[in-house]
Design a protein around this motif. Structure first.
Motif, mmCIF file in Angstrom:
data_model
loop_
_atom_site.group_PDB
_atom_site.id
_atom_site.type_symbol
_atom_site.label_atom_id
_atom_site.label_comp_id
_atom_site.label_asym_id
_atom_site.label_seq_id
_atom_site.Cartn_x
_atom_site.Cartn_y
_atom_site.Cartn_z
ATOM 1 N N THR A 82 19.309 10.120 -5.377
ATOM 2 C CA THR A 82 18.971 9.803 -3.989
ATOM 3 C C THR A 82 18.648 11.053 -3.170
ATOM 4 O OG1 THR A 82 21.325 9.836 -3.426
ATOM 5 C CG2 THR A 82 20.347 7.688 -3.935
ATOM 6 N N ASN B 48 13.275 5.939 -3.203
ATOM 7 C CA ASN B 48 14.044 4.693 -3.341
ATOM 8 C C ASN B 48 14.157 3.898 -2.043
ATOM 9 O OD1 ASN B 48 14.647 5.421 -6.072
ATOM 10 N ND2 ASN B 48 16.356 6.657 -5.362
ATOM 11 N N LYS B 49 13.296 4.176 -1.056
ATOM 12 C CA LYS B 49 13.420 3.510 0.241
ATOM 13 C C LYS B 49 12.484 2.316 0.402
ATOM 14 C CE LYS B 49 16.349 6.517 1.996
ATOM 15 N NZ LYS B 49 17.766 6.191 2.179
ATOM 16 N N ASP B 50 11.597 2.093 -0.560
ATOM 17 C CA ASP B 50 10.645 0.983 -0.492
ATOM 18 C C ASP B 50 9.861 1.007 0.822
ATOM 19 O OD1 ASP B 50 9.310 -1.209 -1.573
ATOM 20 O OD2 ASP B 50 10.648 -2.637 -0.614
ATOM 21 N N ASN C 170 16.292 8.171 -10.261
ATOM 22 C CA ASN C 170 17.700 7.895 -10.551
ATOM 23 C C ASN C 170 18.633 8.800 -9.746
ATOM 24 O OD1 ASN C 170 16.956 5.942 -12.487
ATOM 25 N ND2 ASN C 170 16.610 7.553 -13.989
ATOM 26 N N LYS D 64 10.387 6.218 -6.929
ATOM 27 C CA LYS D 64 11.727 5.743 -7.283
ATOM 28 C C LYS D 64 12.292 6.705 -8.322
ATOM 29 C CE LYS D 64 10.924 0.865 -6.298
ATOM 30 N NZ LYS D 64 10.832 -0.505 -6.861
#
Length: 198
Positions: free
Chosen positions: A107, A63-65, A105, A103
């Motif tokens: 972290t 999720n850090k792009d 759901n 990505k």
């Protein structure tokens, strides 16, 4: 490794089942894993036959792009000796890498499961093409290993050649103390065989 197994299950269900693959055969033995092989694939439309693929995932950066992905030059092994990283190690059987940006759901990378992954952006890229790219930039294997050694000797955290889509990075806070090339995602996409959102 548990997270990698979950990613493998996700890819088996959502990528390797696609019509472009005429073969997708997992190589799950410990020997194959050490040898740089996660799966053998054939993709007739890309003229790829029985290619050995090493799946690389940015599990610690979900999720850090991230706009980069690492290529390992050298690292500290369990015997506290510096070893060649997977990118420059010619004894590995890898033909292609499947680079993955994840990505989910969750972290916490320890909580990544097949059913909480929401998307994997992936690029299939030839190891030989990547090596040719860096050789054309003046970085053959010996020069890369020398850069890694000098970064350790001088305790240099980063070398960023001006105007280039890559930089060299020494990660001092990990036990493996790796020196990596950080190459921009756009270059992986440009050089890759395919770029896919799964």
């Amino acid at each position: 490794m548990a997270a990698e197994r979950e990613l493998a299950r996700y890819l088996d269900k959502h990528l390797y089942c696609k019509d472009m693959f005429s073969k997708a055969e997992r190589t799950d033995s410990a020997k194959n894993q050490i040898d740089g092989s996660d799966i053998i694939v054939s993709i007739p439309g890309l003229k790829i036959s029985d290619a050995i693929v090493d799946e690389k995932a940015s599990i610690y950066y979900i999720n850090k792009d991230l706009r980069t992905f690492v290529l390992e030059i050298s690292f500290l092994n369990k015997g506290f000796q510096y070893s060649e990283g997977w990118f420059v190690n010619d004894s590995l059987s890898t033909d292609y890498y499947l680079m993955q940006w994840i990505k989910a759901n969750v972290t916490d990378p320890w909580q990544v499961k097949e059913n909480n992954i929401s998307e994997i952006e992936c690029v299939l890229i030839s190891k030989s093409k990547l090596k040719e790219y860096f050789e054309s930039e003046g970085y053959n294997k010996n020069r890369l290993l020398n850069i890694a050694q000098q970064m350790r000797v001088n305790n240099t955290k980063m070398i960023a050649p001006s105007g280039k889509p890559y930089r060299f990075f020494f990660t001092q806070n990990l036990a493996e103390r790796p020196v990596n090339i950080l190459l921009n995602k756009e270059e992986y996409i440009r050089l890759g065989e395919f770029h896919y959102f799964v």
